[in-house]
Design a protein around this motif. Structure first.
Motif, PDB file in Angstrom:
ATOM      1  N   UNK A   1      -9.373  29.684   2.976  1.00 33.35           N
ATOM      2  CA  UNK A   1      -8.064  29.049   3.088  1.00 33.35           C
ATOM      3  C   UNK A   1      -7.310  29.651   4.259  1.00 33.35           C
ATOM      4  N   UNK A   2      -6.504  28.928   4.962  1.00 34.68           N
ATOM      5  CA  UNK A   2      -6.107  27.535   4.799  1.00 34.68           C
ATOM      6  C   UNK A   2      -7.049  26.551   5.499  1.00 34.68           C
ATOM      7  N   UNK A   3      -8.051  27.043   6.260  1.00 37.41           N
ATOM      8  CA  UNK A   3      -8.966  26.130   6.956  1.00 37.41           C
ATOM      9  C   UNK A   3      -9.719  25.249   5.963  1.00 37.41           C
ATOM     10  N   UNK A   4     -10.171  25.858   4.835  1.00 32.41           N
ATOM     11  CA  UNK A   4     -10.883  25.078   3.814  1.00 32.41           C
ATOM     12  C   UNK A   4      -9.988  23.966   3.281  1.00 32.41           C
ATOM     13  N   UNK A   5      -8.739  24.303   2.980  1.00 32.45           N
ATOM     14  CA  UNK A   5      -7.810  23.313   2.427  1.00 32.45           C
ATOM     15  C   UNK A   5      -7.565  22.165   3.403  1.00 32.45           C
TER      16      UNK A   5
ATOM     17  N   UNK B   1     -15.802  28.242  20.040  1.00 31.79           N
ATOM     18  CA  UNK B   1     -14.780  28.083  19.021  1.00 31.79           C
ATOM     19  C   UNK B   1     -14.477  26.615  18.777  1.00 31.79           C
ATOM     20  N   UNK B   2     -14.702  26.160  17.573  1.00 34.27           N
ATOM     21  CA  UNK B   2     -14.384  24.799  17.198  1.00 34.27           C
ATOM     22  C   UNK B   2     -15.332  23.750  17.749  1.00 34.27           C
ATOM     23  N   UNK B   3     -16.343  24.159  18.493  1.00 29.44           N
ATOM     24  CA  UNK B   3     -17.250  23.172  19.067  1.00 29.44           C
ATOM     25  C   UNK B   3     -18.079  22.512  17.972  1.00 29.44           C
ATOM     26  N   UNK B   4     -18.586  23.312  17.061  1.00 31.98           N
ATOM     27  CA  UNK B   4     -19.389  22.787  15.966  1.00 31.98           C
ATOM     28  C   UNK B   4     -18.733  23.188  14.657  1.00 31.98           C
ATOM     29  N   UNK B   5     -18.350  22.217  13.846  1.00 34.44           N
ATOM     30  CA  UNK B   5     -17.680  22.571  12.586  1.00 34.44           C
ATOM     31  C   UNK B   5     -18.653  23.274  11.649  1.00 34.44           C
ATOM     32  N   UNK B   6     -18.209  24.344  11.017  1.00 38.04           N
ATOM     33  CA  UNK B   6     -19.091  25.051  10.092  1.00 38.04           C
ATOM     34  C   UNK B   6     -19.196  24.319   8.766  1.00 38.04           C
ATOM     35  N   UNK B   7     -20.139  24.721   7.981  1.00 41.44           N
ATOM     36  CA  UNK B   7     -20.268  24.217   6.622  1.00 41.44           C
ATOM     37  C   UNK B   7     -18.955  24.494   5.900  1.00 41.44           C
ATOM     38  N   UNK B   8     -18.420  23.506   5.250  1.00 43.29           N
ATOM     39  CA  UNK B   8     -17.098  23.631   4.623  1.00 43.29           C
ATOM     40  C   UNK B   8     -17.053  24.780   3.621  1.00 43.29           C
ATOM     41  N   UNK B   9     -18.170  25.064   2.983  1.00 38.65           N
ATOM     42  CA  UNK B   9     -18.186  26.118   1.975  1.00 38.65           C
ATOM     43  C   UNK B   9     -18.015  27.508   2.590  1.00 38.65           C
TER      44      UNK B   9
ATOM     45  N   UNK C   1     -19.136  16.519   2.908  1.00 38.37           N
ATOM     46  CA  UNK C   1     -18.637  17.041   4.175  1.00 38.37           C
ATOM     47  C   UNK C   1     -19.674  16.842   5.283  1.00 38.37           C
ATOM     48  N   UNK C   2     -20.932  17.158   4.991  1.00 42.18           N
ATOM     49  CA  UNK C   2     -21.998  16.955   5.982  1.00 42.18           C
ATOM     50  C   UNK C   2     -22.113  15.480   6.350  1.00 42.18           C
ATOM     51  N   UNK C   3     -22.012  14.602   5.356  1.00 43.66           N
ATOM     52  CA  UNK C   3     -22.091  13.164   5.613  1.00 43.66           C
ATOM     53  C   UNK C   3     -20.900  12.707   6.468  1.00 43.66           C
ATOM     54  N   UNK C   4     -19.732  13.259   6.214  1.00 44.64           N
ATOM     55  CA  UNK C   4     -18.535  12.905   6.977  1.00 44.64           C
ATOM     56  C   UNK C   4     -18.643  13.365   8.429  1.00 44.64           C
ATOM     57  N   UNK C   5     -19.160  14.577   8.641  1.00 47.58           N
ATOM     58  CA  UNK C   5     -19.340  15.065  10.011  1.00 47.58           C
ATOM     59  C   UNK C   5     -20.294  14.155  10.782  1.00 47.58           C
ATOM     60  N   UNK C   6     -21.388  13.752  10.130  1.00 48.73           N
ATOM     61  CA  UNK C   6     -22.338  12.841  10.774  1.00 48.73           C
ATOM     62  C   UNK C   6     -21.673  11.498  11.057  1.00 48.73           C
TER      63      UNK C   6
END
Length: 192
Positions: free
Chosen positions: A76-80, A64-72, A123-128
């Motif tokens: 909500x509210x996680x997406x927001x 849980x929460x170890x690897x962030x999923x693809x934002x898409x 989002x992918x660029x930000x995670x990297x």
């Protein structure tokens, strides 16, 4: 005897000290990972980490929460929340630091968050960026790797004349131009 108290002269390349520091960071990171996987110093070698927390909560806390999923894939509210944090990074770091004035050859849309493809790529660029600018996990090479492997390719795709901002020009914003229509397929024809 001469030389007993003297330190010998060693010719060590300057870059070797940087390599040693990088290795120290990698060893520390691997040590922390091994301790986390084995449950710390008091666990026997080869013994898995304790799952008492998982059993108490009924959840798999390790994943849980170890690897962030693809934002898409977030609802909500996680997406927001994730989009809000991404917006802070894009507007506070990426735009002022890396984006020059938009042009026909290098497009940018000030309403980038309305372009689904742009949100996913940024989002992918930000995670990297988060991972590769942390000296504890990546040493000295992280920022260079981020520029080469993440920033440059993502900006080429985003700002290309055929990218997600293709219909957006100064003062004009278009999102619908990138939405595909219904694609004819065997499934649709079978229903007709």
């Amino acid at each position: 005897m001469p030389g007993d108290d003297e330190t010998p002269s060693l010719d060590v390349p300057v870059g070797m000290f940087e390599d040693i520091e990088d290795l120290k960071v990698q060893v520390a990171s691997l040590t922390a990972l091994i301790e986390g996987l084995t449950g710390g110093d008091d666990a026997d070698p080869g013994e898995a980490a304790s799952t008492e927390t998982e059993e108490a909560t009924g959840e798999d806390t390790e994943d849980e929460g170890q690897y962030p999923p693809l934002i898409l894939l977030l609802d909500p509210p996680e997406y927001d929340d994730e989009l809000r944090a991404l917006t802070e990074w894009v507007e506070g770091v990426l735009v002022p630091g890396y984006l020059a004035e938009p042009s026909a050859d290098a497009r940018w849309c000030h309403l980038w968050f309305e372009h689904t493809v742009a949100v996913a790529r940024l989002h992918a660029m930000w995670l990297a960026w988060q991972e590769l600018t942390d000296p504890a996990s990546c040493g000295y090479l992280g920022p260079s790797t981020w520029h080469r492997d993440h920033l440059d390719p993502a900006l080429r795709e985003l700002r290309a004349p055929t990218g997600p901002f293709a219909g957006c020009t100064k003062g004009e914003h278009q999102v619908a131009h990138r939405l595909p229509g219904i694609v004819p397929s065997a499934w649709n024809q079978a229903e007709a």
